[in-house]
Design an enzyme around this catalytic site. Structure first.
Site, short mmCIF file in Angstrom:
data_model
loop_
_atom_site.label_atom_id
_atom_site.label_comp_id
_atom_site.label_asym_id
_atom_site.label_seq_id
_atom_site.Cartn_x
_atom_site.Cartn_y
_atom_site.Cartn_z
N SER A 123 13.70 -10.88 -3.23
CA SER A 123 14.28 -12.27 -4.04
C SER A 123 15.35 -12.76 -3.59
O SER A 123 15.95 -12.98 -2.36
CB SER A 123 13.82 -12.06 -5.53
N ASP A 178 2.30 -15.10 -3.16
CA ASP A 178 3.66 -15.28 -3.88
C ASP A 178 3.60 -16.35 -4.94
O ASP A 178 3.53 -17.55 -4.26
CB ASP A 178 4.87 -15.24 -3.10
N HIS A 180 4.46 -11.92 -5.81
CA HIS A 180 5.83 -11.67 -5.67
C HIS A 180 6.26 -10.32 -5.57
O HIS A 180 7.13 -9.85 -5.11
CB HIS A 180 6.51 -12.60 -6.84
#
EC number: 3.4.21.-
Length: 960
Positions: free
Chosen positions: A780, A854, A888
């Site tokens: 991330s 995601d 994610h």
């Protein structure tokens, strides 16, 4: 509900809250080896999508040969298993030669990491735990291993920011428990033999486990497999005394709707359940011919700035589908079989009983819906009902909230934070006075109101408190004491007020006024006790022969040497405090988990105090104990085995060093078991981190965490490479500081590079890391960091691993992470921070990994796609792996194992030898050992950005 997610287990002590296991993530506990579904083909839907680029022009020819070889092996691969038999996971044949293996890595197929990593990830999971309301029983909730990819591959609807399994009418990808067992907590602190909850169907998937207030019953939902799918969930109840479970409803046609609220206990024998309306019929069908074009209009010139939300409604068909799946019929169901429908079908999102169990706060969504914001901003009604379903009054009907400003601390207009007082049936809410816009200068900024459930005619809401910062909640005690919290992110200021809710003549006063960044000054949080109504209020403590008003403050005890948790007895009136408990400082890290002597009316006597504590060390995993006053007797109640004994003697040290601008930095250095730098020399090193923003250098330099905490290793943790003889620099602080009026990101790259340089110099100075063999990684915002470091500090690192990142900030124009300026307000910042704009500078090998599905705002999969193409366009050595069905955070075993294989291959190939044309890449995967290509290549694996709890578990916002 209290949850304690240590290395491999979790406690819950709030019996009224629903227990449902979290989806596996990098911070999840280690899970058991599951059976894997067989794949008939190596299609792009079932196999990892890999893109790679090499500087060598021969790569195209070799890739073509590899693809041809893959096609010839496809049928054999689909029939083999990782152990050489049984069902296949689509992995490559173990008979491939070393050369073939690395060529095949350019293609498709799921792989396994080396056994030393795989064995840690496949360690059995320890059950989650929950205490009964009376603290006399512990419920063991048994969990399964990592789920197979087939579970993630189930069809799902993406509607209004929610992913829905239409077949089950639940959130998609729900994990579950596999069994329940109850242990009696005996007077000597030991546990009785387990009493298994019986009657549950074989293979039943258990969710939403909750205790009745009297602790005599459990309620939960069960799904079973039907024709390859899970059935719709059914509500079950279990008698705690006998351990026998049964369906709550006599009818087999009443199913739970688990999209939003599932069910709540109204009293000890009655549940209010959100059910699928019996008359709803088949789901709406998408029109073959559209009724017209899709249009979005802003002819009113309204300013609407929103972040890059995903899974939004796209058209009226989606809106109809959302209504279909999210609408519930509320049903009152008694344990004796009595059933009563209440209200009309609606999209109910919250059901909250009052403390006297006479009223309900009922929240629901309604049209008009939005195509640019998720359902949390849809129009919302909040009503008060009696618990038998009679409408009392409407508290509010909030309009669609598309225009909430992007600035930190901006909120929705109108009533918010609507709930009951924890000590009496009065409604409570806050209303903004700045229109929800944090950039507006007003005083007061928020007003907190209170009103009885059924006010008399003409009775106006009572102003409980006025605040100049943003309201952050209330801890209730009684009419003489409550604590009100407010904060402001831009200045990091946080304040705690003492109020007397029942006394208008007592003025509010400030108890604490401090910086939220200053962890050294944190006084701790008040401990709460459970009431008979199932709510939690501040625990008042009575000392013998003392009329003072005392509470317990439970603090992390941050110090320059690390955290030393404490429990203080605090006089709320004088501010005097007495430390009644403190963690060991030398070997162990201990914390106060919960108050256990809370089932009493009135003040708690100091001599009867009982608390639950945890204890761990660098090498000993977390165990829980009871501590009893006045003699402080300790009774250990758990004895969990070490989750990975092969790393039981790992070496851990919290290190401190300094950035060139004088900022003090910290990191946790892990070294393999038995390693001696004087004898073994420097190791290859994996640097894994995540930047954070600060307002002051002093706060940025404070130590967070303890050197004595147990090293919990998640399924995608960087610490797994201790088993591969790497040094791991975990969570080196990378503070991005903006003091005064300066914005932190105005000097992002400069401070990022300076922090990394200081960390690298420190591990090299210590002789534990080879300067030429240091890899950098993160996910991330940590992936964003990784790409920037390879672009702006290539001299520091041999290669990089970037998982589920965002690399082009012009694609997130209305803010990202904690940046709340727009692209047009801070164009240079957006451009300079974007590694996409510096793709031509990246020369070191970089592995990009991303989930194909995601749904995290800001980290769309196309971020990695486009970054890879930019890198390829400049001849960078790179590899991109896109994981089918993963979001994610990654959860399927096939995906996680492949991510680890990709990461290990990358490290062995480009970090250990630190040469782009290395001809060795040791890999002991069952599917074959890895060997380098004869030309320089780059490829990719995957891991999510949002789950690295080692570095950013306490970050304030969702990672963008």
């Amino acid at each position: 509900m209290m949850r304690f997610h240590k290395a491999c287990h979790r406690f819950s002590l709030s019996p009224l809250c629903h227990l449902s296991p979290p989806s596996p993530s990098p911070a999840s506990s280690l899970l058991l080896l599951p059976k894997l579904s067989g794949f008939s083909t190596l299609s792009t839907r079932r196999c990892v999508r890999v893109r790679r680029f090499s500087e060598n022009p021969l790569t195209t020819v070799m890739a073509s040969r590899s693809a041809s070889r893959l096609r010839s092996l496809a049928s054999a691969c689909s029939g083999g298993a990782e152990d050489g038999g049984g069902t296949s996971n689509g992995s490559l044949s173990a008979s491939a030669t070393a050369t073939e293996d690395d060529e095949l890595a350019i293609g498709t197929g799921y792989r396994l990491p080396p056994p030393e990593i795989r064995d840690i990830v496949d360690a059995p999971p320890v059950p989650a735990l929950s205490f009964s309301p009376h603290r006399d029983k512990i419920l063991f909730l048994k969990r399964r291993a990592l789920p197979p990819l087939a579970d993630l591959a189930r069809p799902e609807e993406k509607l209004a920011g929610v992913r829905i399994d239409g077949y089950c009418n639940t959130r998609s990808r729900m994990s579950f428990y596999t069994g329940l067992g109850i242990h009696q907590l005996l007077p000597d602190g030991t546990l009785s033999p387990e009493k298994e909850i019986t009657g549950i169907p074989d293979g039943g998937k258990i969710n939403f486990v909750t205790w009745s207030n009297d602790g005599k019953h459990l309620a939960f939902s069960i799904r079973v497999d039907e024709n390859g799918n899970s059935s719709k969930p059914v509500v079950w109840v279990a008698d705690v005394e006998t351990g026998v479970a049964r369906p709550l409803f006599n009818s087999q046609d009443i199913f739970l709707n688990a999209i939003f609220e599932s069910f709540v206990w109204i009293d000890n024998s009655t549940l209010l359940v959100s059910t699928i309306p019996s008359s709803r019929g088949e789901p709406p069908k998408k029109p073959l011919v559209p009724s017209g074009p899709k249009t979005l209009s802003n002819e009113t010139k309204t300013v609407v700035q929103v972040r890059t939300f995903q899974d939004l409604l796209k058209d009226e068909y989606d809106a109809d589908l959302f209504d279909y799946y999210a609408s519930s019929q509320l049903v009152l169901a008694s344990l004796d079989g009595t059933v009563k429908e209440v209200g009309v079908p609606a999209v109910y999102t919250s059901l909250d009983p009052s403390t006297d169990h006479k009223y309900l706060l009922v929240s629901s969504l309604h049209r008009p819906y939005s195509f640019i914001v998720p359902c949390g901003r849809f129009p919302k009604k909040v009503e008060v009902w009696t618990t038998d379903g009679r409408f009392v009054r409407q508290l509010c009907d909030l309009p669609l909230a598309e225009d909430i400003p992007i600035a930190s601390n901006s909120v929705r207009k109108g009533m918010r934070s609507i709930n009951w007082r924890a000590d009496k049936p009065s409604t409570l809410w806050a209303e903004t006075q700045d229109g929800g816009d944090a950039k507006m200068e007003v005083s007061p900024r928020d007003i907190v109101y209170m009103q009885s459930a059924e006010p008399l005619a003409g009775e106006e809401p009572e102003v409980l408190h006025k605040l100049d910062l943003r309201y952050g909640g209330i801890s209730w005690c009684d009419d003489t004491l409550a604590l009100v919290y407010e904060s402001w992110y831009k200045t990091r200021r946080t304040r705690t007020w003492v109020i007397s809710p029942g006394s208008n003549d007592v003025s509010p006063r400030i108890l604490f006024d401090r910086s939220s960044e200053d962890v050294y000054s944190d006084p701790g949080s008040t401990m709460l006790r459970r009431t008979d109504a199932g709510t939690y209020v501040i625990a008042k403590i009575k000392k013998e022969n003392d009329e003072g008003t005392y509470v317990l403050l439970n603090g992390s005890g941050a110090t320059p040497q690390g955290n030393v948790p404490f429990l203080d007895l605090f006089d709320i009136n004088t501010g005097n405090k007495e430390r009644i408990w403190e963690s060991d400082k030398e070997k162990y890290f201990e914390t106060v988990v919960a108050l256990m002597s809370d089932q009493k009316e009135g003040d708690l006597k100091m001599e009867e105090l009982k608390i639950l504590t945890s204890k761990e060390s660098k090498t000993e995993n977390t165990q829980y104990s009871l501590q009893l006053w006045p003699d402080r007797k300790v009774q250990q109640i758990t004895n969990f085995p070490h989750p990975y004994p092969q790393l039981a003697s790992l070496q851990k040290e919290m290190i401190r060093y300094q950035r060139k601008d004088g900022v003090q930095l910290t990191a946790t250095l892990y070294l393999p078991p038995g390693y001696d730098p004087s004898k073994d020399g420097p190791l290859p090193c994996l640097f894994w981190s995540y930047p954070g923003e600060f307002k002051s250098k002093d706060a940025a330099g404070q130590v967070r965490g303890s050197p004595n905490e147990f090293a919990g290793i998640g399924s995608t943790s960087a610490l797994l490479w201790l088993a591969r003889r790497f040094a791991i620099l975990s969570g080196p602080t990378i503070p991005i500081i903006g003091e005064g009026d300066e914005e932190a990101n105005d000097r992002y790259v400069e401070q990022l590079v300076a922090s990394a340089e200081a960390a690298v110099e420190e591990v090299v100075r210590r002789g534990v890391a080879d300067r030429s063999k240091i890899a950098v990684g993160g996910h991330s915002y940590g992936a964003f960091m990784t790409a920037n470091l390879l672009a702006h500090a290539p001299h520091l690192f041999a290669c990089g691993i970037a998982r589920s990142g965002a690399y082009n900030r012009t694609l997130t124009p209305f803010g990202f992470q904690n940046e709340d300026r727009t692209l047009w307000e801070a164009t240079n910042v957006y451009v300079e921070m974007s590694p996409f704009m510096s793709a031509n500078k990246i020369k070191k090998p970089i592995l990009l990994i991303h989930g194909e599905e995601d749904n995290n705002p800001g980290t769309l999969t196309m971020q990695s796609d486009r970054f890879f193409n930019a890198l390829k366009g400049h001849g960078a050595l790179c590899r991109l792996v896109v994981l089918p069905h993963e979001s994610h955070g990654y959860s399927a075993r096939e995906s996680i194992m492949h991510v680890l294989w990709e990461t290990d291959r990358w490290l062995q190939k480009y970090c250990v030898p630190n040469t782009s044309d290395a001809d060795t890449s040791p890999d002991q995967s069952k599917e074959g050992s890895d060997s380098a290509d004869k030309v320089s290549t780059g490829t990719g694996g995957g891991n999510p950005e949002f789950g690295e709890h080692e570095v950013h578990s306490k970050l304030r916002r969702s990672l963008l």
